[in-house]
Design a protein around this motif. Structure first.
Motif, short mmCIF file in Angstrom:
data_model
loop_
_atom_site.label_atom_id
_atom_site.label_comp_id
_atom_site.label_asym_id
_atom_site.label_seq_id
_atom_site.Cartn_x
_atom_site.Cartn_y
_atom_site.Cartn_z
N LEU A 156 -12.52 109.86 28.40
CA LEU A 156 -11.35 111.03 27.43
C LEU A 156 -11.85 112.13 27.54
O LEU A 156 -11.50 113.59 27.95
CB LEU A 156 -11.92 110.14 25.84
N ARG A 157 -13.20 112.79 28.29
CA ARG A 157 -13.78 113.71 28.54
C ARG A 157 -13.36 114.37 29.28
O ARG A 157 -12.47 115.69 29.90
CB ARG A 157 -14.98 114.15 29.21
N ARG A 158 -12.73 113.34 30.52
CA ARG A 158 -11.90 114.13 31.80
C ARG A 158 -10.68 113.95 31.38
O ARG A 158 -9.55 115.04 31.91
CB ARG A 158 -12.62 113.52 33.10
N ILE A 159 -10.15 113.07 30.83
CA ILE A 159 -8.82 113.28 30.50
C ILE A 159 -8.23 114.87 30.21
O ILE A 159 -7.18 115.08 29.89
CB ILE A 159 -8.19 112.06 29.75
N LEU A 160 -9.36 114.85 29.19
CA LEU A 160 -9.20 116.86 28.22
C LEU A 160 -9.35 117.67 29.12
O LEU A 160 -9.42 118.65 29.17
CB LEU A 160 -10.09 117.10 27.44
N GLY A 161 -9.95 117.13 30.47
CA GLY A 161 -9.83 118.22 31.30
C GLY A 161 -11.71 118.94 31.81
O GLY A 161 -11.68 119.58 32.28
N LYS A 162 -12.36 118.07 31.28
CA LYS A 162 -13.34 118.70 31.08
C LYS A 162 -14.34 117.76 32.42
O LYS A 162 -13.96 116.47 33.09
CB LYS A 162 -14.54 118.23 29.96
N PRO A 163 -15.46 118.70 33.01
CA PRO A 163 -15.86 118.01 34.15
C PRO A 163 -16.54 117.04 33.60
O PRO A 163 -16.80 116.80 32.11
CB PRO A 163 -16.58 118.87 34.54
N GLY A 164 -16.99 115.70 34.32
CA GLY A 164 -17.69 114.33 34.59
C GLY A 164 -18.96 115.05 33.25
O GLY A 164 -19.65 115.96 34.23
N CYS A 207 -7.95 109.13 20.13
CA CYS A 207 -8.44 110.53 20.02
C CYS A 207 -10.58 110.05 20.35
O CYS A 207 -10.52 109.52 19.01
CB CYS A 207 -8.10 111.18 19.08
N MET A 208 -10.98 111.06 20.56
CA MET A 208 -12.44 111.39 20.76
C MET A 208 -12.85 111.51 19.17
O MET A 208 -13.56 110.61 19.03
CB MET A 208 -12.89 113.01 21.49
N LEU A 236 -24.30 114.07 25.38
CA LEU A 236 -23.69 115.02 26.63
C LEU A 236 -21.94 114.36 26.90
O LEU A 236 -20.89 115.58 27.11
CB LEU A 236 -24.03 114.31 28.14
N ASN A 237 -21.29 113.65 26.54
CA ASN A 237 -19.21 113.29 26.28
C ASN A 237 -19.28 114.36 25.61
O ASN A 237 -17.52 114.60 25.82
CB ASN A 237 -19.35 112.54 26.73
N ILE A 238 -19.22 114.37 24.44
CA ILE A 238 -19.36 115.44 23.16
C ILE A 238 -19.47 117.35 23.40
O ILE A 238 -18.86 117.54 22.53
CB ILE A 238 -19.25 114.94 21.57
N GLU A 239 -20.57 117.49 24.32
CA GLU A 239 -20.39 118.82 24.59
C GLU A 239 -19.45 119.37 25.26
O GLU A 239 -18.81 119.21 25.57
CB GLU A 239 -21.46 118.63 25.28
N SER A 240 -18.54 120.83 24.41
CA SER A 240 -18.09 121.91 25.08
C SER A 240 -16.58 121.48 24.37
O SER A 240 -15.56 122.02 24.48
CB SER A 240 -18.41 122.18 26.03
N ILE A 241 -16.36 119.86 23.47
CA ILE A 241 -15.21 119.63 23.23
C ILE A 241 -14.62 120.43 21.80
O ILE A 241 -15.52 120.61 20.67
CB ILE A 241 -15.40 117.76 22.71
N THR A 242 -13.54 121.11 21.82
CA THR A 242 -13.51 121.47 20.11
C THR A 242 -13.02 120.28 19.84
O THR A 242 -12.71 119.39 20.07
CB THR A 242 -12.57 122.22 20.40
N ASN A 243 -12.70 121.22 18.31
CA ASN A 243 -12.71 120.63 17.21
C ASN A 243 -10.46 119.47 17.66
O ASN A 243 -10.10 118.81 17.67
CB ASN A 243 -12.12 120.70 15.60
N GLU A 244 -10.23 120.45 18.18
CA GLU A 244 -8.11 120.39 18.87
C GLU A 244 -8.15 119.16 19.90
O GLU A 244 -8.01 118.56 19.83
CB GLU A 244 -8.31 122.09 18.54
N GLU A 245 -9.42 120.06 20.96
CA GLU A 245 -9.96 118.49 21.41
C GLU A 245 -10.12 117.33 21.08
O GLU A 245 -9.00 116.66 21.93
CB GLU A 245 -10.27 119.13 22.41
N SER A 246 -10.42 117.42 20.56
CA SER A 246 -11.51 116.13 19.88
C SER A 246 -9.54 114.87 18.86
O SER A 246 -9.99 113.39 18.72
CB SER A 246 -12.82 115.91 19.09
N MET A 247 -8.92 115.77 18.64
CA MET A 247 -7.37 115.30 18.03
C MET A 247 -6.50 114.82 18.96
O MET A 247 -5.71 114.67 18.98
CB MET A 247 -6.78 116.67 17.32
N ILE A 248 -6.94 115.04 20.34
CA ILE A 248 -5.45 115.18 21.35
C ILE A 248 -5.66 112.98 21.15
O ILE A 248 -6.60 112.63 21.98
CB ILE A 248 -6.41 115.71 22.80
#
Length: 153
Positions: free
Chosen positions: A142-150, A44-45, A24-36
């Motif tokens: 990290l998901r929330r830090i990236l601006g994604k909903p919980g 990073c994620m 659930l927490n990695i859903e819709s996270i792009t490779n670019e976002e995962s490298m922040i």
């Protein structure tokens, strides 16, 4: 085959639960976002997910199962590494998701084949299970830090 012991069922349930939380927490996270790297230094994620898989290989080994990847090749995900210094070695987030699924399938299959744990391995097994729980929660922050909903409602 006898019914598995309660400790095996407990670890199977924890493995299924942490896999669900991680997924659930990695859903819709792009490779670019995962490298922040938050604050320019926090893990990073991508590294956290790779680290979960890296240590899960040790979990598989404790249970007498083969790893899903070579620990030398993926050493950038080992405990104590500084991901920012090795970011060029991190693999794609999509590949990590595939490795996560492979490790989950292998872990559940192995746990389902056991009747009991070797008593000398109980401390390792419980520590490795706790490790996954700990890092799956970090992925939520990290998901929330990236601006994604919980993801956990």
């Amino acid at each position: 085959m006898k019914t598995p012991s309660n400790d095996i069922e407990l670890i199977k349930n924890q493995a299924a639960g942490t896999f669900y939380v991680i997924t659930l927490n990695i859903e819709s996270i792009t490779n670019e976002e995962s490298m922040i790297f938050p604050n320019g230094e926090a893990n990073c994620m991508n590294w956290i997910l790779g680290h979960i898989i890296y240590i899960r290989n040790a979990f598989l080994n404790v249970l007498g199962e083969e790893s899903i990847w070579d620990k030398e090749k993926f050493s950038c995900y080992n405990r104590g590494e500084i991901p920012l210094n090795r970011k060029d070695e991190l693999i794609s987030f999509e590949d990590l998701k595939s490795y996560l699924q492979q490790s989950q399938d292998k872990l559940i299959t192995k746990l389902s084949s056991l009747e009991s744990f070797d008593s000398e391995k109980i401390k390792d097994i419980s520590a490795l299970s706790l490790h996954e729980i700990y890092h799956s929660g970090q992925l939520g922050y990290l998901r929330r830090i990236l601006g994604k909903p919980g993801a956990i409602k």
